[in-house]
Design an enzyme around this catalytic site. Structure first.
Site, PDB file in Angstrom:
ATOM      1  CG  HIS A  30      -2.054   1.017   1.052  1.00 12.40           C
ATOM      2  ND1 HIS A  30      -3.348   0.636   0.743  1.00 12.40           N
ATOM      3  CD2 HIS A  30      -2.082   2.373   1.140  1.00 12.40           C
ATOM      4  CE1 HIS A  30      -4.113   1.713   0.649  1.00 12.40           C
ATOM      5  NE2 HIS A  30      -3.370   2.777   0.899  1.00 12.40           N
ATOM      6  CB  CYS A  31       3.122   2.944  -1.511  1.00 13.44           C
ATOM      7  SG  CYS A  31       3.469   1.905  -2.966  1.00 13.44           S
ATOM      8  NE  ARG A 123      -8.112   2.787  -0.688  1.00 11.29           N
ATOM      9  CZ  ARG A 123      -7.466   3.712   0.002  1.00 11.29           C
ATOM     10  NH1 ARG A 123      -7.186   4.880  -0.544  1.00 11.29           N
ATOM     11  NH2 ARG A 123      -7.076   3.480   1.246  1.00 11.29           N
ATOM     12  CG  ASP A 252      -0.848   4.956   4.255  1.00 10.82           C
ATOM     13  OD1 ASP A 252      -1.330   5.027   3.105  1.00 10.82           O
ATOM     14  OD2 ASP A 252      -1.282   5.631   5.216  1.00 10.82           O
ATOM     15  CG  ASN A 257      -6.118  13.114   3.807  1.00 11.94           C
ATOM     16  OD1 ASN A 257      -6.264  14.326   3.930  1.00 11.94           O
ATOM     17  ND2 ASN A 257      -6.367  12.475   2.679  1.00 11.94           N
TER      18      ASN A 257
END
Length: 296
Positions: A30-31, A123, A252, A257
Site C-alpha cells: 500500500h503506497c 478501491r 502507506d 491525511n
C-alpha cells in the site's frame, strides 16, 4: 478545492535504515504516487492537496528499505485520472501493480487499458473526507465493470465501518482486501466488536487485510517523533497470527491525511519483526501472499 498549496505533511526526507533485512521480492502492498502536479495535475474537486511525491521518489524509498515490489493505490487527490499511476507502472520493469478508482461512468475500454498496464484491483472508499460511502447501486455497477478482469476489491473503512459493511463485504464475489486493518478504534481494545468483525471476515477465506497504517490507528501517539504504535502493532500481530495466509503489509507512503508529522518509514519496516517474528510467517506476509493476491 482550488488552492495548490499542500495541506498534508511531507514524508520524512531521510528515513532510518531498517535493522530488519527483508526477504527478497518483498512487497509494499500500500503506497501512493502524487504528481508531480505540473505533469499530472490534481483533481479540481479533491479534498486534500499533497506534496509532490513522484514515482522516482517512491522507487528510491523502496530501494533504500529493501522492497522489490509494490502495489500503488490510486489516490483520491488524482480522482479517476490514472495518468500518474500508469506512468509509475509502465516504468517499473514489472515491480509495481496498481489499484484504480473508477465510477459507473468509467468506459469499459478504460478498464481494459488499466488492466493491461498492471492494475489488479479497485478501491471503494467509505470515509467522509474521501466522499463518503457510495450507494449500493454504485458499488454494484463498479463491481460489474471490473468483474471480468478478476481484480481484487480494496475496501477502505474506519471506526465502526468494518461492522457496518460486513454483510456487503461478505457478498462480494471477488477477493476483498481491507485497507489499514480496517482503521478500527483501538481505544476499544483488541477484544472489541469491530476487531471481532474483522477476524470473522478473515475466517471466510475470501478476505485479506493490509497490516498498514499503524501510525493512523495507534491511540498511543506521543509528542516525540517515532512513536512506538504498540497498540497498533499488537493488532497487526494478532491478525498475522490469526490468518497468516491472508495478510499483507504496506508503508502507506507518503502518508496522506494524517494527524501530525509523517512516520519514519524505516521505523515502520522494523515493526515487521514484531508483527511477524518468525521467518516463515514473515515470508508469507511480505512475499508469498502479495505475489499470489496481486499477480506478481
Amino acid at each position: 478545492m482550488n488552492e495548490t498549496s499542500p495541506n498534508c505533511p511531507p514524508p520524512v526526507d531521510s528515513p532510518k535504515r531498517p535493522d530488519v533485512t527483508l526477504p527478497a521480492l518483498s512487497c509494499d502492498s500500500h503506497c501512493h504516487v502524487f504528481g508531480p502536479a505540473e505533469l499530472f495535475p490534481f483533481a479540481p474537486d479533491r479534498t486534500f492537496t499533497p506534496v509532490d511525491v513522484p514515482r522516482q521518489r517512491l522507487r528510491r524509498l523502496h530501494d533504500f528499505l529493501g522492497l522489490d515490489r509494490a502495489l500503488i493505490v490510486q489516490s483520491a487527490c488524482h480522482g479517476t485520472d490514472h495518468s500518474a499511476l500508469l506512468d509509475a507502472l509502465e516504468t517499473s520493469d514489472g515491480r509495481y501493480r496498481g489499484v484504480a478508482l473508477v465510477t459507473p461512468a468509467t468506459h469499459p475500454d478504460e478498464i481494459a487499458r488499466l488492466d493491461a498496464t498492471g492494475v489488479c484491483g479497485v478501491r471503494l472508499n467509505f470515509l467522509p473526507h474521501l466522499g463518503g460511502a457510495p450507494s449500493r447501486e454504485t458499488m454494484d455497477a463498479i463491481l460489474r465493470l471490473v468483474g471480468p478482469y478478476g481484480w481484487h476489491v480494496s475496501v477502505h473503512v474506519a471506526g465502526t465501518g468494518i461492522t457496518d459493511h460486513a454483510d456487503f463485504i461478505r457478498s462480494i464475489d471477488a477477493p476483498v482486501v481491507i485497507d489499514h486493518m480496517a482503521r478500527v478504534d483501538l481505544r476499544d481494545g483488541l477484544d472489541g466488536e469491530h476487531v471481532a468483525s474483522l477476524l470473522g471476515l478473515l475466517d471466510t477465506g475470501g478476505v485479506w487485510v493490509k497490516l498498514s497504517g499503524a501510525d493512523r490507528l495507534s491511540a498511543q501517539l506521543s509528542a516525540e517523533p517515532g512513536a512506538p504504535y504498540a497498540d497498533a502493532v499488537a493488532l497487526a500481530r494478532l491478525l498475522a497470527a490469526h490468518a497468516p495466509d491472508r495478510v499483507v503489509w504496506g508503508t502507506d507512503f507518503p502518508h496522506p491525511n494524517i494527524r501530525g508529522a509523517a512516520p519514519d518509514d524505516g521505523v515502520l519496516v522494523d515493526l515487521i519483526a514484531e508483527i511477524a517474528p518468525d521467518e516463515d510467517r514473515r515470508h508469507k506476509l511480505m512475499v508469498t501472499n502479495p505475489a499470489g493476491l496481486f499477480g506478481f
